[in-house]
Design an enzyme around this catalytic site. Structure first.
Site, PDB file in Angstrom:
ATOM      1  N   ASP A 136       0.844  -1.196   0.000  1.00  0.00           N
ATOM      2  CA  ASP A 136       0.000   0.000   0.000  1.00  0.00           C
ATOM      3  C   ASP A 136       0.879   1.247   0.000  1.00  0.00           C
ATOM      4  OD1 ASP A 136      -1.738   2.070   0.444  1.00  0.00           O
ATOM      5  OD2 ASP A 136      -2.415   1.388   2.415  1.00  0.00           O
ATOM      6  N   ARG A 149      38.920  22.904   7.586  1.00  0.00           N
ATOM      7  CA  ARG A 149      37.605  22.378   7.925  1.00  0.00           C
ATOM      8  C   ARG A 149      36.544  23.454   8.116  1.00  0.00           C
ATOM      9  NH1 ARG A 149      40.993  18.263   9.253  1.00  0.00           N
ATOM     10  NH2 ARG A 149      40.096  16.151   9.184  1.00  0.00           N
ATOM     11  N   GLU A 197      28.341  10.881  11.460  1.00  0.00           N
ATOM     12  CA  GLU A 197      28.481  11.005  12.906  1.00  0.00           C
ATOM     13  C   GLU A 197      27.116  10.783  13.551  1.00  0.00           C
ATOM     14  OE1 GLU A 197      32.068  14.344  12.720  1.00  0.00           O
ATOM     15  OE2 GLU A 197      29.961  14.977  12.803  1.00  0.00           O
ATOM     16  N   GLU A 201      35.891  16.835  -0.368  1.00  0.00           N
ATOM     17  CA  GLU A 201      35.039  16.547   0.792  1.00  0.00           C
ATOM     18  C   GLU A 201      34.048  17.701   0.934  1.00  0.00           C
ATOM     19  OE1 GLU A 201      35.337  16.144   5.687  1.00  0.00           O
ATOM     20  OE2 GLU A 201      37.083  16.707   4.494  1.00  0.00           O
ATOM     21  N   GLU A 203      31.744   8.054  15.401  1.00  0.00           N
ATOM     22  CA  GLU A 203      31.871   7.987  13.945  1.00  0.00           C
ATOM     23  C   GLU A 203      32.425   6.622  13.562  1.00  0.00           C
ATOM     24  OE1 GLU A 203      34.632  10.033  10.522  1.00  0.00           O
ATOM     25  OE2 GLU A 203      33.597  11.396  11.914  1.00  0.00           O
ATOM     26  N   ARG A 261      31.356  19.291   3.010  1.00  0.00           N
ATOM     27  CA  ARG A 261      31.156  19.138   4.449  1.00  0.00           C
ATOM     28  C   ARG A 261      29.792  19.624   4.945  1.00  0.00           C
ATOM     29  NH1 ARG A 261      35.449  18.282   7.620  1.00  0.00           N
ATOM     30  NH2 ARG A 261      34.730  19.699   9.266  1.00  0.00           N
ATOM     31  N   GLU A 305      33.753  10.786  18.788  1.00  0.00           N
ATOM     32  CA  GLU A 305      33.822  12.090  18.135  1.00  0.00           C
ATOM     33  C   GLU A 305      33.906  13.216  19.168  1.00  0.00           C
ATOM     34  OE1 GLU A 305      34.160  14.180  15.856  1.00  0.00           O
ATOM     35  OE2 GLU A 305      34.615  12.888  14.159  1.00  0.00           O
ATOM     36  N   HIS A 352      30.056  14.444   6.291  1.00  0.00           N
ATOM     37  CA  HIS A 352      30.972  14.962   5.279  1.00  0.00           C
ATOM     38  C   HIS A 352      31.081  13.940   4.156  1.00  0.00           C
ATOM     39  CE1 HIS A 352      32.878  16.648   9.200  1.00  0.00           C
ATOM     40  NE2 HIS A 352      31.837  17.379   8.817  1.00  0.00           N
ATOM     41  N   GLU A 376      31.102  10.385   5.860  1.00  0.00           N
ATOM     42  CA  GLU A 376      31.494  10.201   7.261  1.00  0.00           C
ATOM     43  C   GLU A 376      30.285  10.533   8.126  1.00  0.00           C
ATOM     44  OE1 GLU A 376      34.743  12.809   8.010  1.00  0.00           O
ATOM     45  OE2 GLU A 376      36.059  11.885   6.535  1.00  0.00           O
TER      46      GLU A 376
END
Length: 494
Positions: free
Chosen positions: A70, A363, A151, A382, A243, A384, A235, A292, A149
């Protein structure tokens, strides 16, 4: 560790060889004394749904013709007058579920519209399939690899309530810095100490890290499901932030892996009397949980993002891909940071990538080029900004489409910002564009900028409109209409 009659979670039990055909699944069932086959699929917001069938139902017809359900009862799917839908299991996704008491084989399914006689346009997995097909048809590359990655937090308990006369949440964690003064311990008094201070939870050994063994059990469960895991660790945040990093895989395969990852984390934690959450920002005043996403494009065994003479060893194609991510980032956030809570994370000061800039190692930038290795195979971007509340099928597909649009249009990513963007002088900081400040702003950006998603019919207008309507009706409005506890602190005596 959890066992059922035919499977034991043991180190080294990673199974790289997955079934490929229905016959392989049938053999797997026989060899492992399977009694239940669990069929799983993903709703539009990104939560796994399932029902189970018994062995007499496992025929070649199940794989070719599908089995009905359904669709009107699934979030973001059909209306009640068009509710009949089909599931077709993908044999390449079959794995033995180590978290079930009965011997159970889980298979991820594709959703089929029996009236249209084809894949269902709102099936998130179908969107990911189309994104991979569009990449190959573009001639740019044959494979997009993703390495997210994720977390997440593991709490001892969570209580929350919101009604006409009260609203609260209460988090309990033996690791929480706020528990340093309470009585605890085997003899009913004292305190066991070793609480991770705010923003100081990164990489401590036990006894600070109380979740090492639980994370290891999750790792073994993932390996039993055919997922290769590279590392796991505590982390940054207090109160049990974790992580576990899976080895990169192709876009669709990695989106499947993310769904398995969340399932294993939640079930292993529950077996230990704890609760795992992928809510981005459950704690005020400490780091939030991100996802990330490492990305690269390949032709065969050649990484197209590598150039020994380019900035941070990246190719021009890689930088155009980054340019596409940054250009379309406000719209991407509607899929990559898709909850009202996501924007409690995207604020300066908590390693949050609020600045739409490219950098190596930095970062505080949205697009970071990791510099751990100068190997050609390691060159990647990466991104983020995403968080683990995202539906991985939609988020990964959207990022790929933004990157491909950047390549098609030779979109420059702007000058690299290889310094702490948070410490820029105000006149420089004003020149750096930032991510939207709320889910509503991201949805508005998606309304303005979604042409890149429609290419190749990867996303449809219907899916995008359904997504925007669902988010506004079921998430933004309910939060907007309810009093917030902090409003009592601010305004009760006004």
């Amino acid at each position: 560790m959890s066992t059922h009659p035919s499977v034991t979670i043991l180190p080294g039990s990673y199974r790289a060889n997955r079934p490929q055909k229905p016959d392989d699944v049938v053999d797997m069932i026989k060899q492992n004394d399977i009694g239940i086959v669990d069929l799983r699929f993903t709703d539009l917001p990104g939560l796994w749904q399932h029902f189970s069938v018994t062995l007499p139902e496992i025929t070649h017809g199940l794989f070719s013709d599908g089995i009905g359900f359904d669709g009107s009862s699934i979030r973001g799917f059909q209306e009640i007058h068009e509710s009949d839908m089909l599931l077709k299991p993908d044999p390449a996704t079959a794995f033995i579920d180590p978290e079930r008491e009965a011997a159970t084989l889980a298979i991820i399914c594709d959703v089929v519209d029996p009236v249209q006689h084809g894949a269902y346009s709102r099936d998130p997995r179908y969107v990911a399939r189309k994104a991979e097909a569009y990449l190959k048809a573009s001639g740019v590359a044959d494979t997009c690899y993703f390495g997210p990655e994720l977390e997440f937090f593991i709490f001892d308990s969570i209580r929350f309530e919101q009604n006409q006369h009260c609203g609260y949440y209460f988090v309990e964690s033996a690791e929480g810095e706020w528990t340093s003064g309470r009585n605890e311990g085997a003899f009913g008094g004292g305190n066991l100490g070793y609480k991770s201070r705010y923003k100081e939870g990164y990489f401590p050994v036990p006894p600070h890290d109380t979740l090492q063994d639980i994370r290891s059990e999750i790792v073994f469960a993932l390996m039993n499901a055919g997922i290769q895991v590279e590392i796991h660790h505590h982390e940054v945040a207090t109160a049990g932030q974790n992580e576990i990093d899976m080895r990169f895989a192709s876009l669709l395969r990695m989106a499947d892996n993310v769904m398995i990852y969340k399932y294993m984390c939640k079930n292993v934690a529950r077996r230990h009397g704890k609760v795992a959450t992928f809510m981005p920002k459950p704690l005020f005043g400490d780091n939030a949980s991100g996802m990330h996403c490492h990305q690269s494009l390949w032709n065969g065994d050649k990484n197209l993002f590598f150039d020994p003479n380019g900035y941070a060893l990246t190719s021009e194609l890689c930088r155009w891909y980054i340019g596409g991510l940054l250009k379309h980032a406000p719209a991407l956030m509607a899929f990559c940071a898709p909850t009202t809570n996501s924007y409690k994370r995207l604020v300066p000061g908590y390693e949050a990538p609020v600045n739409l800039a490219m950098s190596q190692r930095n970062r505080s930038a949205a697009a970071r080029i990791p510099m751990y290795s100068d190997s050609p195979n390691a060159r990647r971007v990466e991104f983020r900004c995403p968080d683990p509340s995202a539906n991985p099928y939609l988020a990964f597909a959207a990022m790929l489409m933004a990157g491909l649009d950047g390549i098609e249009n030779h979109t420059p990513p702007g000058d690299p910002l290889d310094k702490n963007i948070y410490d820029l002088p105000p006149e420089e900081a004003r020149k750096v564009q930032q991510v939207p400040g709320s889910l509503d702003e991201s949805l508005q950006a998606l309304e303005r900028d979604h042409g890149f998603l429609l290419k190749g019919d990867v996303f449809t207008r219907d899916l995008i409109e359904t997504w925007i309507d669902y988010k506004r009706t079921h998430e933004i409005d309910p939060v907007r209409l309810r009093p917030h506890p902090w409003e009592f602190q601010l305004y009760f005596d006004i």
